[in-house]
Scaffold this motif. Sequence first.
Motif, PDB file in Angstrom:
ATOM      1  N   ALA A  16      80.027  10.015  70.095  1.00 44.02           N
ATOM      2  CA  ALA A  16      81.458   9.759  70.275  1.00 44.02           C
ATOM      3  C   ALA A  16      81.693   8.477  71.066  1.00 44.02           C
ATOM      4  CB  ALA A  16      82.128  10.937  70.961  1.00 44.02           C
ATOM      5  N   ALA A  17      80.786   8.137  71.965  1.00 46.97           N
ATOM      6  CA  ALA A  17      80.935   6.911  72.760  1.00 46.97           C
ATOM      7  C   ALA A  17      80.977   5.689  71.864  1.00 46.97           C
ATOM      8  CB  ALA A  17      79.797   6.786  73.759  1.00 46.97           C
ATOM      9  N   HIS A  48      84.446   4.597  70.804  1.00 45.20           N
ATOM     10  CA  HIS A  48      85.417   4.167  71.807  1.00 45.20           C
ATOM     11  C   HIS A  48      85.963   2.796  71.421  1.00 45.20           C
ATOM     12  CE1 HIS A  48      87.196   2.999  75.589  1.00 45.20           C
ATOM     13  NE2 HIS A  48      87.086   4.253  75.991  1.00 45.20           N
ATOM     14  N   PRO A  49      87.289   2.601  71.449  1.00 52.21           N
ATOM     15  CA  PRO A  49      87.879   1.328  71.002  1.00 52.21           C
ATOM     16  C   PRO A  49      87.422   0.112  71.817  1.00 52.21           C
ATOM     17  CG  PRO A  49      89.541   2.780  71.973  1.00 52.21           C
ATOM     18  CD  PRO A  49      88.290   3.583  71.831  1.00 52.21           C
ATOM     19  N   ARG A  50      87.050   0.290  73.079  1.00 49.86           N
ATOM     20  CA  ARG A  50      86.591  -0.853  73.886  1.00 49.86           C
ATOM     21  C   ARG A  50      85.184  -1.309  73.505  1.00 49.86           C
ATOM     22  NH1 ARG A  50      86.704  -0.641  79.701  1.00 49.86           N
ATOM     23  NH2 ARG A  50      86.377  -2.867  79.464  1.00 49.86           N
ATOM     24  N   LEU A  51      84.534  -0.563  72.625  1.00 48.50           N
ATOM     25  CA  LEU A  51      83.177  -0.933  72.226  1.00 48.50           C
ATOM     26  C   LEU A  51      83.114  -1.498  70.811  1.00 48.50           C
ATOM     27  CD1 LEU A  51      81.203   2.055  73.751  1.00 48.50           C
ATOM     28  CD2 LEU A  51      81.872  -0.116  74.801  1.00 48.50           C
ATOM     29  N   ALA A  65      79.500  -1.515  78.897  1.00 56.85           N
ATOM     30  CA  ALA A  65      79.264  -0.075  78.958  1.00 56.85           C
ATOM     31  C   ALA A  65      77.769   0.190  78.899  1.00 56.85           C
ATOM     32  CB  ALA A  65      79.982   0.636  77.811  1.00 56.85           C
ATOM     33  N   SER A  80      74.737   3.558  78.465  1.00 54.37           N
ATOM     34  CA  SER A  80      74.301   4.932  78.313  1.00 54.37           C
ATOM     35  C   SER A  80      72.876   4.992  78.856  1.00 54.37           C
ATOM     36  CB  SER A  80      74.319   5.343  76.837  1.00 54.37           C
ATOM     37  OG  SER A  80      73.759   6.627  76.683  1.00 54.37           O
ATOM     38  N   ARG A  89      78.871   5.362  80.804  1.00 56.43           N
ATOM     39  CA  ARG A  89      79.901   4.764  81.652  1.00 56.43           C
ATOM     40  C   ARG A  89      80.430   3.486  81.004  1.00 56.43           C
ATOM     41  NH1 ARG A  89      79.738   8.955  83.874  1.00 56.43           N
ATOM     42  NH2 ARG A  89      78.959   9.458  85.927  1.00 56.43           N
ATOM     43  N   ILE A  90      81.738   3.283  81.163  1.00 59.49           N
ATOM     44  CA  ILE A  90      82.386   2.036  80.714  1.00 59.49           C
ATOM     45  C   ILE A  90      82.938   1.341  81.943  1.00 59.49           C
ATOM     46  CG2 ILE A  90      84.267   1.018  79.378  1.00 59.49           C
ATOM     47  CD1 ILE A  90      84.044   3.286  77.411  1.00 59.49           C
TER      48      ILE A  90
END
Length: 133
Positions: free
Chosen positions: A3-4, A7-10, A104, A106, A127-128
């Motif tokens: 799911a990470a 994330h739209p920031r990635l 970010a 992991s 973490r982001i």
Amino acid sequence: MVAALLHPRLADCRRLFLRNYEVYINIGVHEFEKRGEQRVVINVELFVPLAQTTPTEDKLHEVVDYDFMRATIARRVGKGHIHLQETLCDDIAAMMLEHPRVRAVSVSTEKPDVYPDCDAVGVEVFRIKEESA
């Protein structure tokens, strides 16, 4: 952690990874664990913006060097005994996020030699970095 990746920031990031990096460290809460090193397998994924890490000259300084991941882990492991894998993961993640290009991270750790009836026990954290104002 799949799911990470959504994330739209990635969406504008490249993913770098260090897989199955084995280290022998002093880790654990039990007395027998405090008397010697254990094998720990560490995995790290860094998410870095393409705009900051797309080489135009094919030069190392244009990207995040893989040595950064190994050196960061070595620095944390070198600080001495760690009781919990959660602490190790959190510390490594925080240190990775200190790199100015890393958005970010992991991190997972696993202890493969704890139980004879399973491959490993472990922890994973994602973490982001907070957005700059």
